[in-house]
Motif scaffolding. Sequence first.
Motif: not given
Length: 217
Positions: A13-17, A153-167
């Motif tokens: 999704a990040g790549l598509a955007l 655990s929830v914070a880690m999921q959000l952090l990893v997935l959120g970091a993927l967007v700018p990366l």
Amino acid sequence: MPSLDAIIAVALAGLALSATPGPSMLYVLSRTVGQSRAAGLASALGLCLGGIFLAIATAMGLAAIFENSGWLVTILRYIGSAYLIWLGVDMIRGAKTDAPVTLNVEQVQQKPLSSIIWQGVIVEVLNPKTVLFFALFLPPFINPGNMQTGEVSVAMQLLVLGALVPLTAIPSDLVVAYMGGTMTRVINQERAMRERMAWAGGLMLIGIAFNLHLQIL
């Protein structure tokens, strides 16, 4: 940690955007053409750092909310899926009308690289659309089953997935920064390609949204 399926979906999704021309791409392009390639790379770095900051803020904020109101995960999962579908439909709807539009690179004020980096951070962090995107885009990919393990655990999921967007935006930003004026000519001349890219990106976002619930893949 988020599941592999969630990581792949968010990355796609990040790549598509990021692969379709938009405000961030034009911002990097303006710095590259208006100042230098180094300035373009600095602006891309600033946008990325701003995105990571938002990812951290989103992870901390949403994790605290989910800890006290776990039922919000289910609600935001549907709201986020609807948001993904809206993004995809909007991308497809604008494919034909936006493709003929000529991208014009505005004149920019010459600034030191450190100032450009900070400007990129501020532009990303203070953009309300970006903040809304993080708040609605990430919850659908959180695994509610991990809520029992606590906030970390929830914070880690959000952090990893959120970091993927700018990366995931880095590859397209690097191409824009390096190609500069050539990229401007390519984008303006290859209008059919721009339309096909918008269709492909839109369909990908819609497919990801449906797959969240139907588990087709």
